[in-house]
Design a protein around this motif. Sequence first.
Motif, PDB file in Angstrom:
ATOM      1  N   ARG A 205      28.299  29.302 113.281  1.00 22.83           N
ATOM      2  CA  ARG A 205      28.642  29.821 114.609  1.00 22.83           C
ATOM      3  C   ARG A 205      27.688  30.947 114.984  1.00 22.83           C
ATOM      4  N   ASN A 206      26.881  30.667 115.990  1.00 20.24           N
ATOM      5  CA  ASN A 206      26.001  31.672 116.571  1.00 20.24           C
ATOM      6  C   ASN A 206      25.440  31.070 117.858  1.00 20.24           C
ATOM      7  N   ASN A 207      25.564  31.773 118.959  1.00 18.64           N
ATOM      8  CA  ASN A 207      25.070  31.240 120.233  1.00 18.64           C
ATOM      9  C   ASN A 207      23.590  30.899 120.187  1.00 18.64           C
ATOM     10  N   ALA A 208      22.841  31.592 119.313  1.00 18.48           N
ATOM     11  CA  ALA A 208      21.403  31.328 119.198  1.00 18.48           C
ATOM     12  C   ALA A 208      21.119  29.952 118.607  1.00 18.48           C
ATOM     13  N   PHE A 209      22.124  29.320 117.971  1.00 21.58           N
ATOM     14  CA  PHE A 209      21.920  28.005 117.367  1.00 21.58           C
ATOM     15  C   PHE A 209      21.899  26.887 118.411  1.00 21.58           C
ATOM     16  N   LYS A 210      22.151  27.239 119.674  1.00 16.64           N
ATOM     17  CA  LYS A 210      21.970  26.289 120.773  1.00 16.64           C
ATOM     18  C   LYS A 210      20.682  26.666 121.496  1.00 16.64           C
ATOM     19  N   LYS A 211      19.721  25.753 121.473  1.00 16.72           N
ATOM     20  CA  LYS A 211      18.392  26.099 121.977  1.00 16.72           C
ATOM     21  C   LYS A 211      17.800  24.916 122.739  1.00 16.72           C
ATOM     22  N   GLU A 212      17.409  25.167 123.971  1.00  9.54           N
ATOM     23  CA  GLU A 212      16.760  24.164 124.814  1.00  9.54           C
ATOM     24  C   GLU A 212      17.574  22.867 124.884  1.00  9.54           C
ATOM     25  N   ILE A 233      30.034  29.934  96.097  1.00  7.60           N
ATOM     26  CA  ILE A 233      31.252  30.732  95.917  1.00  7.60           C
ATOM     27  C   ILE A 233      32.376  29.867  95.341  1.00  7.60           C
ATOM     28  N   GLN A 234      32.001  28.746  94.727  1.00 10.79           N
ATOM     29  CA  GLN A 234      32.882  27.917  93.914  1.00 10.79           C
ATOM     30  C   GLN A 234      33.929  27.139  94.707  1.00 10.79           C
ATOM     31  N   ALA A 235      33.532  26.640  95.873  1.00  9.22           N
ATOM     32  CA  ALA A 235      34.377  25.664  96.562  1.00  9.22           C
ATOM     33  C   ALA A 235      34.339  24.356  95.787  1.00  9.22           C
ATOM     34  N   ASP A 236      35.510  23.758  95.561  1.00 10.03           N
ATOM     35  CA  ASP A 236      35.574  22.477  94.866  1.00 10.03           C
ATOM     36  C   ASP A 236      35.219  21.326  95.797  1.00 10.03           C
ATOM     37  N   ILE A 237      35.565  21.472  97.073  1.00 10.60           N
ATOM     38  CA  ILE A 237      35.275  20.476  98.098  1.00 10.60           C
ATOM     39  C   ILE A 237      34.719  21.209  99.310  1.00 10.60           C
ATOM     40  N   ILE A 238      33.701  20.635  99.931  1.00 10.67           N
ATOM     41  CA  ILE A 238      33.078  21.216 101.119  1.00 10.67           C
ATOM     42  C   ILE A 238      33.423  20.360 102.333  1.00 10.67           C
ATOM     43  N   LYS A 239      33.954  21.003 103.381  1.00  6.94           N
ATOM     44  CA  LYS A 239      34.166  20.333 104.656  1.00  6.94           C
ATOM     45  C   LYS A 239      33.041  20.728 105.606  1.00  6.94           C
ATOM     46  N   GLN A 240      32.405  19.728 106.200  1.00  2.00           N
ATOM     47  CA  GLN A 240      31.273  20.003 107.078  1.00  2.00           C
ATOM     48  C   GLN A 240      31.257  18.991 108.222  1.00  2.00           C
ATOM     49  N   LYS A 241      30.762  19.406 109.358  1.00  2.32           N
ATOM     50  CA  LYS A 241      30.584  18.481 110.478  1.00  2.32           C
ATOM     51  C   LYS A 241      29.463  17.504 110.160  1.00  2.32           C
ATOM     52  N   LEU A 242      29.589  16.284 110.642  1.00  2.00           N
ATOM     53  CA  LEU A 242      28.552  15.291 110.444  1.00  2.00           C
ATOM     54  C   LEU A 242      27.273  15.739 111.147  1.00  2.00           C
ATOM     55  N   PRO A 243      26.121  15.691 110.476  1.00  2.00           N
ATOM     56  CA  PRO A 243      24.884  16.133 111.137  1.00  2.00           C
ATOM     57  C   PRO A 243      24.478  15.186 112.270  1.00  2.00           C
ATOM     58  N   GLU A 244      23.985  15.756 113.345  1.00  2.00           N
ATOM     59  CA  GLU A 244      23.561  14.971 114.502  1.00  2.00           C
ATOM     60  C   GLU A 244      22.082  15.134 114.812  1.00  2.00           C
ATOM     61  N   ASN A 245      21.432  16.115 114.176  1.00  2.00           N
ATOM     62  CA  ASN A 245      20.014  16.339 114.403  1.00  2.00           C
ATOM     63  C   ASN A 245      19.460  17.081 113.194  1.00  2.00           C
ATOM     64  N   ASN A 246      18.217  17.521 113.293  1.00  2.00           N
ATOM     65  CA  ASN A 246      17.589  18.273 112.209  1.00  2.00           C
ATOM     66  C   ASN A 246      16.580  19.243 112.823  1.00  2.00           C
ATOM     67  N   GLY A 247      16.051  20.115 111.996  1.00  2.00           N
ATOM     68  CA  GLY A 247      15.023  21.034 112.468  1.00  2.00           C
ATOM     69  C   GLY A 247      15.547  22.328 113.041  1.00  2.00           C
ATOM     70  N   GLY A 248      16.731  22.748 112.627  1.00  2.00           N
ATOM     71  CA  GLY A 248      17.269  24.007 113.129  1.00  2.00           C
ATOM     72  C   GLY A 248      16.427  25.209 112.749  1.00  2.00           C
ATOM     73  N   PHE A 249      15.970  25.260 111.501  1.00  2.00           N
ATOM     74  CA  PHE A 249      15.113  26.374 111.084  1.00  2.00           C
ATOM     75  C   PHE A 249      13.833  26.409 111.909  1.00  2.00           C
ATOM     76  N   LYS A 250      13.251  25.240 112.169  1.00  2.00           N
ATOM     77  CA  LYS A 250      12.020  25.182 112.960  1.00  2.00           C
ATOM     78  C   LYS A 250      12.248  25.701 114.374  1.00  2.00           C
ATOM     79  N   ALA A 251      13.327  25.214 115.009  1.00  2.00           N
ATOM     80  CA  ALA A 251      13.585  25.589 116.396  1.00  2.00           C
ATOM     81  C   ALA A 251      13.834  27.079 116.535  1.00  2.00           C
ATOM     82  N   LEU A 252      14.534  27.665 115.565  1.00  2.00           N
ATOM     83  CA  LEU A 252      14.870  29.077 115.645  1.00  2.00           C
ATOM     84  C   LEU A 252      13.700  29.977 115.248  1.00  2.00           C
ATOM     85  N   ASN A 253      12.642  29.387 114.703  1.00  2.00           N
ATOM     86  CA  ASN A 253      11.450  30.155 114.340  1.00  2.00           C
ATOM     87  C   ASN A 253      10.352  30.059 115.387  1.00  2.00           C
TER      88      ASN A 253
END
Length: 357
Positions: A205-212, A233-253
């Motif tokens: 969650r960060n408004n900056a993660f929405k770009k163009e 931090i020792q989670a036994d199971i991870i809940k995550q949203k299904l990925p829909e794209n890639n390149g977040g680090f690139k876009a934010l840099n």
Amino acid sequence: MTFTEIETLLGQQHATLLQHTCTTIPKEKLHLPAPNFLDSVFGISSRNIPTLKSLASIYNSGRLAGTGYVSILPVDQGIEHSAGASFAPNPMYFDPENIVKLAIEGGCNAVATTFGTLAFVSRKYAHKIPLIVKLNHNELLTYPNKYDQIMFGSVKDAWNLGATAVGATIYFGSPEADRQIIEVARAFEEAHSLGLGTILWCYLRNNAFKKEGIDYHVSADLTGQANHLGVTIQADIIKQKLPENNGGFKALNMGASSYGKLDERMYTQLASDNPIDLCRYQVANCYMGRAGLINSGGASAGASDLKEAVLTAVINKRAGGTGLISGRKAFQRPFAEGIQLLQAIQDVYLEKQVTIA
């Protein structure tokens, strides 16, 4: 739901999803769901015997019992999205007992819900289905809305309610993330000491993660790193949203900013544009599957819910994931239809022709 019915429901996407072979991270490198998953992965871990028994209770309940896969019904939206907005489509769920009944009739491995719900019904149901208590929430009533996960109760209280596991959310990337990481890490340590399993909602969650016009909250590289922090931090199971794209680090840099760290091979060798490969990158960041990845079912869109749920299950399973945690698509419709949707998801994991890519 048969394999042919799954193919038909996926329509033109069936070949892309059901015939794909991952050439990024090979399945042989993963710790895949299987009947002996707890023995081979958690049996050599630091988890104590009561925690192993709790995890076994989850993995050995419902229609997916003994497969290594899980189907969980999560209903904390009464807090996270407001009760009126969440339960207006089906007001029977203002009564929390119906939430647990749906999970049982739907064949789920467990139900994840709030302290308030389980305080009213746990004596009746704690021995009938594994209960997961969600420890923290975003309360959504402060004006203007703010987004922060705060603790609503204690791990000891969850244990007293007969919980099998606890769940928590961290908003990675937010200004509050550091505090949330510390709080949840301490809670998970206490949970394991009391013999409870741990499930982490690894959200960004960060408004900056929405770009163009692109929402990188569902980017494979950013969500993958959130997963990696979660298993740390020792989670036994991870809940995550299904990925829909890639390149977040690139876009934010782009521009003068300097954010995170990346290696181009994250995009060229470890992932591709295929949704299964994007999800596999998430699995890889869960210590190559040692901590199971369950993807969220997302909001209810009406008539398309069944297709979307089955599609998500196919992607998760073929990527090497552990299952689905789907709430609104199930409880925001008539009870019988909710059962049908949950069992359609489970059918994907029971169908041997839906293989690991």
